[in-house]
Every structure is written in structure tokens, then in C-alpha cells.
Motif scaffolding. Structure first.
Motif, PDB file in Angstrom:
ATOM      1  N   UNK A  63      42.838  24.437 110.814  1.00  0.00           N
ATOM      2  CA  UNK A  63      42.507  23.063 110.466  1.00  0.00           C
ATOM      3  C   UNK A  63      43.780  22.335 110.044  1.00  0.00           C
ATOM      4  N   UNK A  64      44.033  21.212 110.673  1.00  0.00           N
ATOM      5  CA  UNK A  64      45.200  20.406 110.306  1.00  0.00           C
ATOM      6  C   UNK A  64      44.699  19.098 109.733  1.00  0.00           C
ATOM      7  N   UNK A  65      45.111  18.810 108.512  1.00  0.00           N
ATOM      8  CA  UNK A  65      44.622  17.616 107.826  1.00  0.00           C
ATOM      9  C   UNK A  65      45.700  16.542 107.897  1.00  0.00           C
ATOM     10  N   UNK A  66      45.397  15.485 108.618  1.00  0.00           N
ATOM     11  CA  UNK A  66      46.376  14.419 108.805  1.00  0.00           C
ATOM     12  C   UNK A  66      46.795  14.326 110.259  1.00  0.00           C
ATOM     13  N   UNK A  67      46.548  13.183 110.902  1.00  0.00           N
ATOM     14  CA  UNK A  67      46.814  13.049 112.334  1.00  0.00           C
ATOM     15  C   UNK A  67      47.959  12.090 112.618  1.00  0.00           C
TER      16      UNK A  67
ATOM     17  N   UNK B  51      44.251   8.633 115.806  1.00  0.00           N
ATOM     18  CA  UNK B  51      45.448   9.456 115.591  1.00  0.00           C
ATOM     19  C   UNK B  51      46.662   8.542 115.685  1.00  0.00           C
ATOM     20  N   UNK B  52      47.794   8.994 115.175  1.00  0.00           N
ATOM     21  CA  UNK B  52      49.066   8.253 115.257  1.00  0.00           C
ATOM     22  C   UNK B  52      48.920   6.773 114.903  1.00  0.00           C
TER      23      UNK B  52
ATOM     24  N   UNK C  30      46.446   1.558 122.063  1.00  0.00           N
ATOM     25  CA  UNK C  30      46.226   2.258 123.339  1.00  0.00           C
ATOM     26  C   UNK C  30      46.902   3.641 123.386  1.00  0.00           C
ATOM     27  N   UNK C  31      48.038   3.768 122.716  1.00  0.00           N
ATOM     28  CA  UNK C  31      48.720   5.067 122.699  1.00  0.00           C
ATOM     29  C   UNK C  31      47.943   6.071 121.846  1.00  0.00           C
ATOM     30  N   UNK C  32      47.320   5.581 120.758  1.00  0.00           N
ATOM     31  CA  UNK C  32      46.487   6.464 119.945  1.00  0.00           C
ATOM     32  C   UNK C  32      45.336   7.014 120.788  1.00  0.00           C
ATOM     33  N   UNK C  33      44.736   6.135 121.579  1.00  0.00           N
ATOM     34  CA  UNK C  33      43.612   6.553 122.428  1.00  0.00           C
ATOM     35  C   UNK C  33      44.109   7.569 123.453  1.00  0.00           C
TER      36      UNK C  33
END
Lengths: 432, 432
Positions: B165-169, B211-212, B218-221
């Protein structure tokens, strides 16, 4: 595992175990390799991790990766006991759980560990150099000592920080001493402002009357001369009677103030050797190694082979002995299974012995021939590149060597905060 | 140090401090760079140490080596306080001793540390990824989890061992998630016999809805779709309310059983920021960063510059901001000393933002332009090679990338015995 197949268990993934596993490749057997770490350790280069030349991954490739094309089971755990009658080994996993693994044939290749000859209390002040943890600890101590010397204003304390004592003048001790001298006088030169690195003392001590006692005497003399020329103080016939946080005490009362002490003075069999001797009634030698029959089996137990540093063979504790022993045991087992038993005893083919002194300088003993200096070093280079496990390791290692030997770089100089804190805690305990 | 020369003290050898030191090269000043470790940390590649691609030395070159051609004083120690009236900083050495170092100009670039938002007890179960110790600990946990899964016979326990599990995207979380998915589904494939690595779950959690978040939407998607395709479960608008040895608990009561948890969820200024704010009366933002004037100085203290992650600038916490800030502060100081003062305020030139998702896959945001997939990855490769410090680092790093991205090798997979023992001790404490 296929049903009813002959089960071979190999204990240890050092040179002996790894070469046994490789040689068993095509045998009609189900092979399990059990090791206490996930990696094979290329021990002859451990001193280069300790002195910042190579990274730990370069001398410790994962066993699974080295053997990925072999059909065998790699299990993580320490073998703590052998049930000879029931033919099982007891394996302790890192989480403390114990499991039994059954064998029909057993190859025991658990190697040796460092011995402080009963002075175990020396260990916290003078770490040895037998595994990755040791190498990272020694690396951290060496580089941190220079850094602390840079901060130190008291001349006496600074001299202590710049004094490195290596106890034991076998190959590991000689190689460490040479590398630390190179660090101080070449690689790190000019990087400090307050500490004068020409003050650095590297003292190599041994109770014997020569360095590299496993080599022919002229090579010992040659190696000593080369070390001296590099600035190493070689003190032979010198016994260490005490090691503490601030230095070492020699027989006769002399004391050497030194912040960094490294123990390279001798090995003993692992505790498993004693358990195995107990279980089988086998005799052991003074170092605790098991006396094996000429075919490397334990007398009365043709199903148990002992190879490498665990076997008392009157051979040096070098990689070649373990490799050849592992391969011999594998062939003997495969031969029995295929109806073509091996009838000749194990014979060690001595390919020679070598140790580096510094860059472009090594001594090598091949049969009656002696090589030293650049020629010896070229041989050392070729042999170590040849035996380095895996393509990638060879290329990055070669590159690190180019950088360290032709250039002056030491790319792996990390002391972790965890290491520094652990040592501070120790110092505070001693001060209390 | 020459007499009466202007004394510049730089606190921190991250991107801000290092670039300030380089830019001060020819200024008529005596420069002292103070850092808590002996190395500069190339933080954007730390996730590659944590996932076995690079060695610690490759992302953490010694400061002394990076700056060996500069005439400056590199001192090891943590700056714990600033005496603004007396113009000295208080430096705590690793041995606990404190010394004062005087300055005429001060550049504070001590960066940020991870923040658990008041839940510091999460730290022992979910290490973060801010320094070398963190990266080695995370590496040890990841590779050890696969190894323990191989030994585990209980299916539920095995699934827990194979859940990450990674917390933080943000970039670190995304890069870690991508690399762990690649490890399980590609690099380590076929190396285990008992554990089925296709059972591996990589869960990336974030309280935000994408994320990000520092990238254009659009880059997050795009990044999310790529992660999903690689087998990462991305769960957004999801809050973690508890982390323990066995897993994480989400808001709403859901629990994810996971042996390995990694915290990549946010940063705060170091304690020095609060001390400096106290001493100067400067304001801080919610994350504890110091509000600086347009010329990066503290209002009322033209002799103190704050650069990089310690300054509240409404800019992303990326290397470029720190580099440009460090360089600006150095030029401003040099300009004053040579009678050619810099009159323009600090202006950040945004060269873009990028994050890797996996091999041959990255997203990059350059001005209004978006790049993704192989093209984004080529840009990432070029930029990171360009900024990697030192020739040797570049070459071995490139080689490790060839091995990891074209081949399947992960050459740095060591878990030390010290790390494993520390975790066992923790488990026994929790069980007691």
C-alpha cells in the motif's frame, strides 16, 4: 517437486553451494538450496564494498537471479540442525518460525564465520569482514572517521581518528590495509581542509612473522615491501591482547590509539558444524571443521557431503576449494542416480592464490610461479572478472574499477544514520 | 579562510545549497557549506534505490567529491539554530558536540521532511522516502516481503505479504507504485516457486481526486490509466485513518491487509524553519515554510536568504525551484560584494514537471504541452541524465537503467541483517 524423485538439499549458497546447485542442473533430482540470506556473497571482493569501490549489490547478487535458469527451490532460512536418522534439516526462517526439510542426499556448505578466538567482546569495537552487514559497517566507520577528523580540533583526538588498525595480515587484512592507505593518500587527497590526511596511519598487525602466510615466502616479503611503500605500517609477530573504543593494546604493554579497528584474524566453522559432528559422530579439527572422507562425505554417512570451509581438508579457505568441492559432491550424487558412480576421491586442482595490495599491484602464486606488481594485478583482474557472477555485475564492476583505479573516485561512501546512531549509543553506554 | 573576507554560510547540500555553492565559486567570499550528511541526495531518483535499480552511492555522491574543484569548506553537522543578532549558526556534529559558525550572509536551504500530519506513530509501520536510510529500509521491506511470501503456507498471510500500500499519489507515490508493479509482474517473474506473484496487489491511495495533482488534469487522467494498466489499484478520494503492522484502515471502516506500507503523502519544513521564523519574526505558511521577500530574503534581514522547500513561494517542491533559488541567492550575494547588486526579484523559470510511471512510460508537463508514454519517458531519461551529478554516476546509472528497463535485472536487492532484526524486534514488542 515431482513424486518419488531423489531429494537433494544444499545448505549454503556460497561458492560451494552455488557450484553444487549449478552442477546438479541436469540430474534426475529435486534440488532445494537453503541459505540464510537472499544473496550469494562474492566474498573475495567484500573489502571493496568496505572501502567504497563497489556497491553491495555488485558483490551480492540475488541467488534467485543467479540460478534463474535452473529448476530448483531456493528457500530463505538458517539451517540450525540436522536429523541424521530422519534425514531432515531444521530451517529457521527470518521470522523465527522453524520448518523441517527432508533430504535423500545432503550437501553441507555453510562456510565459516569470523573468530575472535574467545575474545568476543572485541567484536563491537573491531568489526570483522565476513558478510554484507560487516562491510557496510566497516565502510561507514572508515569514511566517518575522516569526516570526524575534519571537525576535530584536538590534535591527539584527530590523530586517533586518522589511525586505522587492521588485525590479521591474511588476504583480507592486506587488501583492506592497502585500500585504506590509497583512500588517505590518493582518493580523498585534497577533499579536506582542516584534517591533514598525510597524518593518516594504517597499521597492519599479525601474530605470525609474515603477511599472507598461505603464499610462498618470497611473495610475503614482496607484499610486505609493497605495503610499506604505500604507507602501511606492517607489524609482525605482534599479538593484540585487548581492543576497546579508543584503541588496541599489544602484548608487552604498548598501546595504539585508534578510532577504527578491523578484525581480519581468523575464521571458525559455523555452529552448524558442531551440530552436524554431534549428530554423525564425525571428528572435527581445532577450528571446528568436519573431518571428511576422501570423497567429501562424513564417514558412515555416504548421503552427507561437506564442502568448502566447513570441511577439514588441509586446504586454504579459498573460493576455488569450495567451488571444486561443491561440483564434486554434485557429480557424485548425480553419478549414483544415473548408475555411473564417481569412484575417484576429491582432488583439489590448485589454480593459484592471489591478493591485491593496491591499484596495479597484486601478488599471485600459481604453482611454483610467482607474479607481483602490475602483472599480478592483471591476473587478479582477469580472474575476478571471469568468476564474477552475471553479465551485469561484470560490466558495472569493471566500470567502478576503471573509476577507482584509473581515476580517484570512490562512489559508495555512505554511512547511514542508523549506523551512526548505533555507534553513538554504544559510546554513550561506555561513557556512562 | 582569508582575513576579513565576507563569510557566506550555506545550510544544506540539497539542490538549493549545492547550486548556491557552485554559483558562488568565483565570488570574493569565504564559503562554508554545512550539511547533516556527507552526501548530496539526488532525491528524484530515491525511489529507484528503494526498488533495487540503483545503488545508494549512485543517488548520493559525496559533497566533497561533487565540489572538489571549488574553494570552500564542507562541514558535517545539523544546523539547529540561528543567532540572528550575533550572526552565527549553531551546528550539531554527529558526535553530539555543538559549535558556532559565523556568517555575514546566510543561505538557508535545509529542505523539507516527510510529514505524517500528526500521526507520527504511523512512521514505524509505513516508512517514508526522504533520505537514504528510508530508501534502504523500504528496499529491504519490499524484497523481503516477496521472500517471506515464498515461505508462507497460509494463503491469507501470503496475500498480506504480497500486498503493498502506497499512501500519497504525488510523483514519489506514483513512481513507487509503478516500480513495485513492475517488480512483481515483470522483474521477479519466474523466480519464485511457491508464491504466485500474480497475486501481488499494489494499492495507491490518495485523499485527492486525482494522481499527480501538480500536473495538468489530462496528464493525471493519463497517468492513472497507465498505472491501472500496469496492475496498480488506484484509489482516490480515500483517506487513511490508521496504519498498523498488519495493514491500513480507511475512512468508512474498510481495512486493507498489507505487510508493506509506504508513506508518500506530504512534506513539512524541517524544525530549523520554525527556529528561524522565531528568531527573525518571519511569517510561515501552513506547512511551516518561511514567507520570504521577492528577493528570497527574510523581510528585515537582507543577509538571510531562504531557498528551496523551506521557502513559501507557491511553487512546487521540485529540484528546479531549489536550484534556481540557490543560484539566485548566490548571485545576489556576489553582486553585493562586487558592487553590481542584483535588482530583479527571483523569478522561477518553469522547465516543466515529469514523473515516470514504469519503463518506457512517463508523463511530462512542459508549459502548456503534454507528453506521455515513450516520448515522456525519453524526456525524463534525458533530463535526469543531464542533471545527474558527476560523470561516473551518469555512466553507471545509465548502465543500471539499461539492465533494469531493457533487461529484467534489479541488481540492488539487499536486506541487511540489521534491518531484518530491527523489524523482528518491533514485531515481538507489538506481540508482547
Amino acid at each position: 517437486m515431482r513424486q518419488n524423485e531423489h531429494r537433494v538439499v544444499i545448505v549454503g549458497a556460497g561458492f560451494g553451494g552455488l557450484f553444487a546447485a549449478k552442477a546438479l542442473g541436469s540430474a534426475p533430482a529435486s534440488v532445494t538450496l537453503i541459505n540464510g540470506t537472499t544473496y550469494h556473497l562474492f566474498e573475495p571482493l567484500l573489502y571493496q564494498v568496505a572501502t567504497g569501490i563497489l556497491s553491495e549489490g555488485e558483490v551480492a547478487p540475488p541467488i534467485r537471479e543467479v540460478l534463474r535458469h535452473r529448476d530448483l527451490d531456493v528457500r530463505l532460512g538458517w539451517v540450525t540442525d540436522v536429523d541424521v536418522a530422519g534425514r531432515t534439516v531444521l530451517v529457521r526462517a527470518p521470522d523465527g518460525r522453524e520448518r523441517r526439510v527432508a533430504y535423500d542426499s545432503l550437501i553441507v556448505a555453510a562456510g565459516a564465520r569470523n573468530s575472535y578466538f574467545g575474545n568476543e567482546r572485541f567484536a563491537e569495537h573491531a568489526p570483522s569482514l565476513k558478510d554484507i552487514d560487516d562491510a557496510l559497517e566497516v565502510r561507514s566507520r572508515i569514511f566517518h572517521a575522516f569526516e570526524m577528523a575534519e571537525l576535530e580540533e584536538d590534535p591527539e583526538a584527530r590523530r586517533r581518528l586518522l589511525t586505522f588498525v587492521i588485525i590479521g595480515a591474511g588476504p583480507t587484512g592486506v587488501e583492506l590495509a592497502g585500500q585504506i592507505a590509497e583512500l588517505a593518500h590518493r582518493s580523498l587527497r585534497g577533499q579536506y581542509r582542516h584534517a591533514d590526511l598525510t597524518e593518516t596511519r594504517v597499521v597492519l598487525l599479525d601474530a605470525a612473522d609474515r603477511v599472507l602466510p598461505a603464499f610462498d615466502r618470497p611473495l610475503s616479503v614482496n607484499a610486505r615491501r609493497r605495503l610499506t611503500r604505500m604507507g602501511v605500517e606492517v607489524r609482525l609477530a605482534t599479538r593484540v591482547v585487548d581492543v576497546d573504543a579508543g584503541g588496541v593494546e599489544l602484548e608487552g604493554g604498548e598501546r595504539i590509539e585508534a578510532h577504527t579497528k578491523i578484525w581480519a584474524a581468523g575464521v571458525a566453522a559455523t555452529p552448524l558444524a558442531a551440530r552436524l559432528a554431534d549428530a554423525t559422530g564425525a571428528a572435527t579439527d581445532r577450528a571446528g571443521r568436519i573431518r571428511v572422507a576422501p570423497d567429501l562425505t562424513i564417514p558412515g554417512h555416504p548421503e552427507i557431503f561437506v564442502v568448502g570451509d566447513m570441511a577439514a581438508l588441509d586446504l586454504p579457505g579459498v573460493a576455488q576449494v569450495a567451488m571444486q568441492g561443491g561440483r564434486y559432491a554434485a557429480r557424485a550424487i548425480a553419478g549414483r542416480l544415473t548408475g555411473r558412480p564417481v569412484t575417484t576421491p576429491f582432488r583439489y586442482f590448485d589454480k593459484g592464490n592471489m591478493a591485491t595490495i593496491g591499484r596495479f599491484s597484486a601478488v599471485a602464486n600459481v604453482g611454483k610461479l610467482h607474479f607481483s606488481g602490475l602483472l599480478g594485478w592483471m591476473m587478479w583482474l582477469g580472474v575476478h572478472l571471469f568468476y564474477l557472477i552475471g553479465f551485469k555485475n561484470k560490466v558495472t564492476t569493471l566500470l567502478h574499477w576503471v573509476v577507482s583505479f584509473l581515476g580517484r573516485g570512490r562512489s559508495e561512501r555512505i554511512a547511514t544514520a542508523q549506523q551512526i546512531e548505533a555507534r553513538n549509543a554504544l559510546r554513550h553506554r561506555d561513557a556512562a
